[in-house]
Design an enzyme around this catalytic site. Structure first.
Site, mmCIF file in Angstrom:
data_model
loop_
_atom_site.group_PDB
_atom_site.id
_atom_site.type_symbol
_atom_site.label_atom_id
_atom_site.label_comp_id
_atom_site.label_asym_id
_atom_site.label_seq_id
_atom_site.Cartn_x
_atom_site.Cartn_y
_atom_site.Cartn_z
ATOM 1 N N SER A 86 31.965 44.174 34.960
ATOM 2 C CA SER A 86 30.724 43.448 34.670
ATOM 3 C C SER A 86 29.944 43.221 35.961
ATOM 4 O O SER A 86 29.581 44.170 36.638
ATOM 5 C CB SER A 86 31.044 42.144 33.941
ATOM 6 O OG SER A 86 29.874 41.500 33.500
ATOM 7 N N HIS A 190 26.920 40.997 27.521
ATOM 8 C CA HIS A 190 27.180 42.372 27.068
ATOM 9 C C HIS A 190 27.034 42.519 25.553
ATOM 10 O O HIS A 190 27.785 43.245 24.915
ATOM 11 C CB HIS A 190 28.554 42.845 27.553
ATOM 12 C CG HIS A 190 28.695 42.767 29.041
ATOM 13 N ND1 HIS A 190 27.972 43.589 29.879
ATOM 14 C CD2 HIS A 190 29.419 41.941 29.833
ATOM 15 C CE1 HIS A 190 28.266 43.265 31.136
ATOM 16 N NE2 HIS A 190 29.129 42.267 31.133
#
Length: 303
Positions: A86, A190
């Site tokens: 991430s 996300h």
């Protein structure tokens, strides 16, 4: 062959930056980055409590700064590959020479603010599911309206969605899942909930000077090695609203023949996954400067 990896949001803990500021030049670097992005990284990394550093706009720059600081402290090394989970992808991009460290801090500051704003629109969150079969878990999440936002491998999937959807998940776990653990993050990262942040990141990325990676850079989107800087940045921007496939990154590590994995500060999460998914691969989490000698020895052995 060594892979250097950088953790994502949720890895931060109160005071974790404190021992790093004693290294030569570290406090000056943190101060310069703080001035550049308008955020007191030293304060948040040494004095702020868990709630303060849970804030997306704080946590993300703090993690990138700590990752870059600890990677630099390893010295002049050349890992066989780099990757980040991430927001850790920005750390990896800077380490691979795609963008400068200063640009990485500027980009992650924009990312954190944009994602925090997107998260404020609807009350959302994330939860880790421990155990279970992805072929069973993913359809169950989709039935509840949740997104498998992080497919981390080693039996771990992170679900993201509204608080109501996550509450329903806690009451109705997929078959085989042992436990559902709420994560210390401030939104459904996300997922489609982050779509507004993508536009702001695209605007910020347009002003960057970008180079092709000098090391093999493995992307969260599909676990593929990315050859051009432009592709790295495009993936970094789009990844905000799309699932992280860390499981596929680890599959690529296998294909590359990785024999050791070092996780930069605040290490622990990705080494834990690697121990379960990459048997035989030596792992080391860099948490404090006391871990640097062991990390350098592992690097020397496997580079």
């Amino acid at each position: 062959m060594l892979v250097l990896v950088a953790p994502g949001q949720g890895a931060q803990t109160p005071g974790f930056l404190t021992p790093w500021l004693d290294l030569p030049g570290a406090a000056d670097r943190i101060a310069a980055w703080s001035d550049a992005i308008g955020l007191d990284l030293a304060h948040y990394g040494t004095q702020a409590d868990a709630d303060a550093i849970r804030d997306t706009a704080v946590a993300q720059p703090l993690l990138v700064a700590a990752g870059l600081l600890s990677a630099a402290a390893l010295g002049d090394i050349t890992p066989g590959a780099v990757a980040g989970h991430s927001v850790g992808e920005i750390t990896a991009a800077a380490y691979a020479g795609v963008i400068t460290e200063d640009d990485a801090l500027g980009l992650v500051r924009t990312r954190g603010l944009a994602m925090a704003d997107a998260a404020a629109v609807t009350e959302t969150g994330m939860a880790a599911l421990l155990g279970g079969d992805p072929d069973v878990t993913v359809p169950h999440l989709e039935k509840l309206g949740l997104t498998p936002a992080n497919v981390n491998g080693a039996g771990q999937i992170v679900a993201a969605g509204t608080l109501e959807q996550l509450a329903a998940l806690a009451e109705d776990k997929p078959e085989g899942v042992r436990k559902v653990v709420a994560l210390k993050v401030a939104g459904a990262f996300h997922t489609e909930h982050m779509a507004p942040a993508v536009t702001r990141l695209e605007e910020a990325a347009a002003g960057l000077t970008v180079a092709d990676p000098r090391l093999t850079y493995v992307s969260n989107r599909d676990g593929k090695a990315v050859a051009t800087g432009a592709d790295v940045i495009s993936r970094l921007v789009g990844q905000v609203a799309n699932p992280v496939r860390w499981d596929l990154c680890m599959e690529t590590f296998k294909e590359l023949g990785v024999t050791a994995l070092v996780e930069v500060c605040p290490g622990g999460t990705l080494t834990g996954l690697a121990k379960r998914a990459l048997p035989g691969v030596k792992t080391l989490a860099v948490k404090t400067p006391d871990d640097l000698d062991a990390a350098r020895a592992l690097v020397a052995e496997h580079s």
